[in-house]
Design a protein around this motif. Sequence first.
Motif, PDB file in Angstrom:
ATOM      1  N   PHE A 153      -3.861   1.292   1.216  1.00  0.00           N
ATOM      2  CA  PHE A 153      -4.581   0.737   0.275  1.00  0.00           C
ATOM      3  C   PHE A 153      -5.887   0.326   0.663  1.00  0.00           C
ATOM      4  O   PHE A 153      -5.879  -0.499   1.798  1.00  0.00           O
ATOM      5  CB  PHE A 153      -3.537  -0.096  -0.378  1.00  0.00           C
ATOM      6  CG  PHE A 153      -2.578   0.582  -1.305  1.00  0.00           C
ATOM      7  CD1 PHE A 153      -2.697   1.012  -2.532  1.00  0.00           C
ATOM      8  CD2 PHE A 153      -1.403   0.692  -0.687  1.00  0.00           C
ATOM      9  CE1 PHE A 153      -1.435   1.479  -3.292  1.00  0.00           C
ATOM     10  CE2 PHE A 153      -0.401   1.540  -1.398  1.00  0.00           C
ATOM     11  CZ  PHE A 153      -0.392   1.813  -2.569  1.00  0.00           C
ATOM     12  N   ALA A 154      -6.865   0.341  -0.001  1.00  0.00           N
ATOM     13  CA  ALA A 154      -8.211  -0.287   0.306  1.00  0.00           C
ATOM     14  C   ALA A 154      -8.331  -1.887  -0.167  1.00  0.00           C
ATOM     15  O   ALA A 154      -8.945  -2.319   0.387  1.00  0.00           O
ATOM     16  CB  ALA A 154      -9.144   0.431  -0.558  1.00  0.00           C
ATOM     17  N   GLY A 205       0.471  -9.105  -2.049  1.00  0.00           N
ATOM     18  CA  GLY A 205      -0.601  -9.567  -1.473  1.00  0.00           C
ATOM     19  C   GLY A 205      -0.488  -9.343  -0.097  1.00  0.00           C
ATOM     20  O   GLY A 205       0.869  -9.192   0.573  1.00  0.00           O
ATOM     21  N   MET A 206      -1.565  -8.927   0.557  1.00  0.00           N
ATOM     22  CA  MET A 206      -1.514  -8.596   2.261  1.00  0.00           C
ATOM     23  C   MET A 206      -1.643  -9.824   3.048  1.00  0.00           C
ATOM     24  O   MET A 206      -2.573 -10.730   2.619  1.00  0.00           O
ATOM     25  CB  MET A 206      -2.754  -7.784   2.617  1.00  0.00           C
ATOM     26  CG  MET A 206      -2.961  -6.595   1.600  1.00  0.00           C
ATOM     27  SD  MET A 206      -1.675  -5.254   2.375  1.00  0.00           S
ATOM     28  CE  MET A 206      -2.701  -4.597   3.515  1.00  0.00           C
ATOM     29  N   LEU A 207      -0.834 -10.028   3.866  1.00  0.00           N
ATOM     30  CA  LEU A 207      -0.709 -11.125   4.721  1.00  0.00           C
ATOM     31  C   LEU A 207      -1.613 -10.983   5.875  1.00  0.00           C
ATOM     32  O   LEU A 207      -1.555  -9.783   6.676  1.00  0.00           O
ATOM     33  CB  LEU A 207       0.882 -11.559   5.209  1.00  0.00           C
ATOM     34  CG  LEU A 207       1.728 -12.096   4.059  1.00  0.00           C
ATOM     35  CD1 LEU A 207       3.044 -12.161   4.652  1.00  0.00           C
ATOM     36  CD2 LEU A 207       1.297 -13.321   3.454  1.00  0.00           C
ATOM     37  N   ARG A 208      -2.068 -12.027   6.453  1.00  0.00           N
ATOM     38  CA  ARG A 208      -2.943 -11.895   7.745  1.00  0.00           C
ATOM     39  C   ARG A 208      -1.878 -11.303   8.795  1.00  0.00           C
ATOM     40  O   ARG A 208      -2.561 -10.600   9.810  1.00  0.00           O
ATOM     41  CB  ARG A 208      -3.310 -13.107   8.399  1.00  0.00           C
ATOM     42  CG  ARG A 208      -4.619 -13.784   7.253  1.00  0.00           C
ATOM     43  CD  ARG A 208      -5.254 -15.123   7.833  1.00  0.00           C
ATOM     44  NE  ARG A 208      -6.309 -15.100   6.914  1.00  0.00           N
ATOM     45  CZ  ARG A 208      -6.898 -16.086   6.917  1.00  0.00           C
ATOM     46  NH1 ARG A 208      -6.718 -17.214   7.721  1.00  0.00           N
ATOM     47  NH2 ARG A 208      -7.950 -16.443   6.250  1.00  0.00           N
ATOM     48  N   SER A 209      -0.671 -11.647   8.783  1.00  0.00           N
ATOM     49  CA  SER A 209       0.295 -11.117   9.941  1.00  0.00           C
ATOM     50  C   SER A 209       0.396  -9.675   9.808  1.00  0.00           C
ATOM     51  O   SER A 209       0.960  -8.783  10.646  1.00  0.00           O
ATOM     52  CB  SER A 209       1.553 -11.783   9.856  1.00  0.00           C
ATOM     53  OG  SER A 209       2.209 -11.398   8.635  1.00  0.00           O
ATOM     54  N   GLU A 236       3.493  -9.899   0.745  1.00  0.00           N
ATOM     55  CA  GLU A 236       4.168 -11.034  -0.170  1.00  0.00           C
ATOM     56  C   GLU A 236       4.205 -10.821  -1.501  1.00  0.00           C
ATOM     57  O   GLU A 236       2.971 -10.264  -2.199  1.00  0.00           O
ATOM     58  CB  GLU A 236       3.199 -12.400   0.075  1.00  0.00           C
ATOM     59  CG  GLU A 236       3.460 -13.388  -0.380  1.00  0.00           C
ATOM     60  CD  GLU A 236       2.798 -14.522  -0.301  1.00  0.00           C
ATOM     61  OE1 GLU A 236       3.406 -15.704  -0.130  1.00  0.00           O
ATOM     62  OE2 GLU A 236       1.550 -14.483  -0.220  1.00  0.00           O
ATOM     63  N   LEU A 237       5.297 -10.885  -2.053  1.00  0.00           N
ATOM     64  CA  LEU A 237       5.419 -10.665  -3.529  1.00  0.00           C
ATOM     65  C   LEU A 237       4.518 -11.720  -4.272  1.00  0.00           C
ATOM     66  O   LEU A 237       5.048 -12.971  -4.147  1.00  0.00           O
ATOM     67  CB  LEU A 237       6.771 -10.612  -4.026  1.00  0.00           C
ATOM     68  CG  LEU A 237       6.955 -10.309  -5.228  1.00  0.00           C
ATOM     69  CD1 LEU A 237       6.465  -9.212  -6.046  1.00  0.00           C
ATOM     70  CD2 LEU A 237       8.500 -10.396  -5.766  1.00  0.00           C
ATOM     71  N   VAL A 238       3.700 -11.498  -4.970  1.00  0.00           N
ATOM     72  CA  VAL A 238       2.766 -12.492  -5.568  1.00  0.00           C
ATOM     73  C   VAL A 238       3.314 -12.687  -6.920  1.00  0.00           C
ATOM     74  O   VAL A 238       3.682 -13.748  -7.390  1.00  0.00           O
ATOM     75  CB  VAL A 238       1.335 -12.125  -5.665  1.00  0.00           C
ATOM     76  CG1 VAL A 238       0.501 -12.717  -6.523  1.00  0.00           C
ATOM     77  CG2 VAL A 238       0.772 -11.919  -4.195  1.00  0.00           C
ATOM     78  N   ARG A 239       3.623 -11.649  -7.818  1.00  0.00           N
ATOM     79  CA  ARG A 239       4.242 -11.712  -9.169  1.00  0.00           C
ATOM     80  C   ARG A 239       4.771 -10.458  -9.553  1.00  0.00           C
ATOM     81  O   ARG A 239       4.483  -9.293  -9.047  1.00  0.00           O
ATOM     82  CB  ARG A 239       3.019 -12.377 -10.158  1.00  0.00           C
ATOM     83  CG  ARG A 239       1.816 -11.425 -10.201  1.00  0.00           C
ATOM     84  CD  ARG A 239       0.882 -11.937 -11.235  1.00  0.00           C
ATOM     85  NE  ARG A 239       0.502 -13.298 -11.021  1.00  0.00           N
ATOM     86  CZ  ARG A 239      -0.790 -13.331 -10.006  1.00  0.00           C
ATOM     87  NH1 ARG A 239      -1.280 -12.545  -9.484  1.00  0.00           N
ATOM     88  NH2 ARG A 239      -1.090 -14.703  -9.935  1.00  0.00           N
ATOM     89  N   TYR A 240       5.593 -10.385 -10.562  1.00  0.00           N
ATOM     90  CA  TYR A 240       6.095  -9.134 -10.977  1.00  0.00           C
ATOM     91  C   TYR A 240       6.688  -9.291 -12.464  1.00  0.00           C
ATOM     92  O   TYR A 240       6.872 -10.502 -13.011  1.00  0.00           O
ATOM     93  CB  TYR A 240       7.498  -8.890 -10.050  1.00  0.00           C
ATOM     94  CG  TYR A 240       8.713  -9.588 -10.177  1.00  0.00           C
ATOM     95  CD1 TYR A 240       9.544  -9.011 -11.149  1.00  0.00           C
ATOM     96  CD2 TYR A 240       8.933 -10.940  -9.641  1.00  0.00           C
ATOM     97  CE1 TYR A 240      10.866  -9.858 -11.304  1.00  0.00           C
ATOM     98  CE2 TYR A 240      10.110 -11.358  -9.878  1.00  0.00           C
ATOM     99  CZ  TYR A 240      10.883 -10.882 -10.661  1.00  0.00           C
ATOM    100  OH  TYR A 240      12.112 -11.811 -10.848  1.00  0.00           O
ATOM    101  N   GLY A 241       7.125  -8.360 -12.968  1.00  0.00           N
ATOM    102  CA  GLY A 241       7.453  -8.559 -14.369  1.00  0.00           C
ATOM    103  C   GLY A 241       8.560  -7.121 -14.630  1.00  0.00           C
ATOM    104  O   GLY A 241       8.324  -6.318 -14.138  1.00  0.00           O
ATOM    105  N   ILE A 270      -1.676  -4.865  -3.743  1.00  0.00           N
ATOM    106  CA  ILE A 270      -1.100  -3.740  -3.994  1.00  0.00           C
ATOM    107  C   ILE A 270      -0.166  -3.901  -5.389  1.00  0.00           C
ATOM    108  O   ILE A 270       0.650  -4.514  -5.399  1.00  0.00           O
ATOM    109  CB  ILE A 270      -0.048  -3.119  -2.895  1.00  0.00           C
ATOM    110  CG1 ILE A 270      -0.914  -3.017  -1.577  1.00  0.00           C
ATOM    111  CG2 ILE A 270       0.993  -2.093  -3.085  1.00  0.00           C
ATOM    112  CD1 ILE A 270       0.087  -2.752  -0.322  1.00  0.00           C
ATOM    113  N   LEU A 271      -0.521  -2.831  -6.272  1.00  0.00           N
ATOM    114  CA  LEU A 271       0.303  -3.099  -7.436  1.00  0.00           C
ATOM    115  C   LEU A 271       1.279  -1.699  -7.389  1.00  0.00           C
ATOM    116  O   LEU A 271       1.031  -0.637  -7.024  1.00  0.00           O
ATOM    117  CB  LEU A 271      -0.533  -2.811  -8.652  1.00  0.00           C
ATOM    118  CG  LEU A 271      -1.680  -3.757  -8.989  1.00  0.00           C
ATOM    119  CD1 LEU A 271      -2.260  -3.362 -10.051  1.00  0.00           C
ATOM    120  CD2 LEU A 271      -1.010  -5.041  -8.980  1.00  0.00           C
ATOM    121  N   SER A 272       2.605  -2.088  -7.909  1.00  0.00           N
ATOM    122  CA  SER A 272       3.454  -1.014  -7.718  1.00  0.00           C
ATOM    123  C   SER A 272       4.300  -1.090  -9.043  1.00  0.00           C
ATOM    124  O   SER A 272       4.669  -2.094  -9.562  1.00  0.00           O
ATOM    125  CB  SER A 272       4.606  -1.329  -6.434  1.00  0.00           C
ATOM    126  OG  SER A 272       5.746  -0.458  -6.669  1.00  0.00           O
TER     127      SER A 272
END
Length: 192
Positions: free
Chosen positions: A2-3, A23-27, A31-36, A7-9
């Motif tokens: 993804f650019a 969200g993309m981690l520096r490592s 990371e799951l940021v939010r969901y519904g 990332i939305l799934s």
Amino acid sequence: MFASQRILSLNIGASKLVLAEFGMLRSGGLELVRYGIAPLGVDPDSTADSSAYIVSALRDLLRESGIRPGPVAVAIAGQVVFPRYVKLPPTTPDKVGQMVRYEAQQNVPFPMDEVVWDYQLIGQEGSGDLSVMLVAVKTDIVENLTTCIEAAGLETERVDVSPMALYNVVRYNYSDLSGCTMVLDMGARATN
């Protein structure tokens, strides 16, 4: 890949929608940021058109979860897909696509110009045979779902099949598993 840095799934099942933002981690991880999760409000066994329910549930889900619209990776329910597990004889990598295309023409029960199809190499056996998962879905089903997604304000970036997406997640996250592993995708209408 993804650019974006997010990332939305979206998983579209027979009875509910699940939308997640990562969200993309520096490592390099995610990371799951939010969901519904939102029920579609239709009987999973119904054959009626659920387009209006999908659009409404997705709009509600975006509003309630706080997820901003954007490009989304979509997983569609396994029951709308025609899967076929095939074995190919040992061959060179440049011939695999041609052999799978032939297998698709022989195995998919619809005219090839009416389906969207793809394949994934699952592994290679001791004999050298290649294990391949071939999936096909009628084009009108994919077009209808992408139209619903766009009507809700999202942009379809890619479409995958729920059972294969789950398989890939397990293979990626648990690459060190040995022996036999069972992965179940249990839905309202089908279990894969």
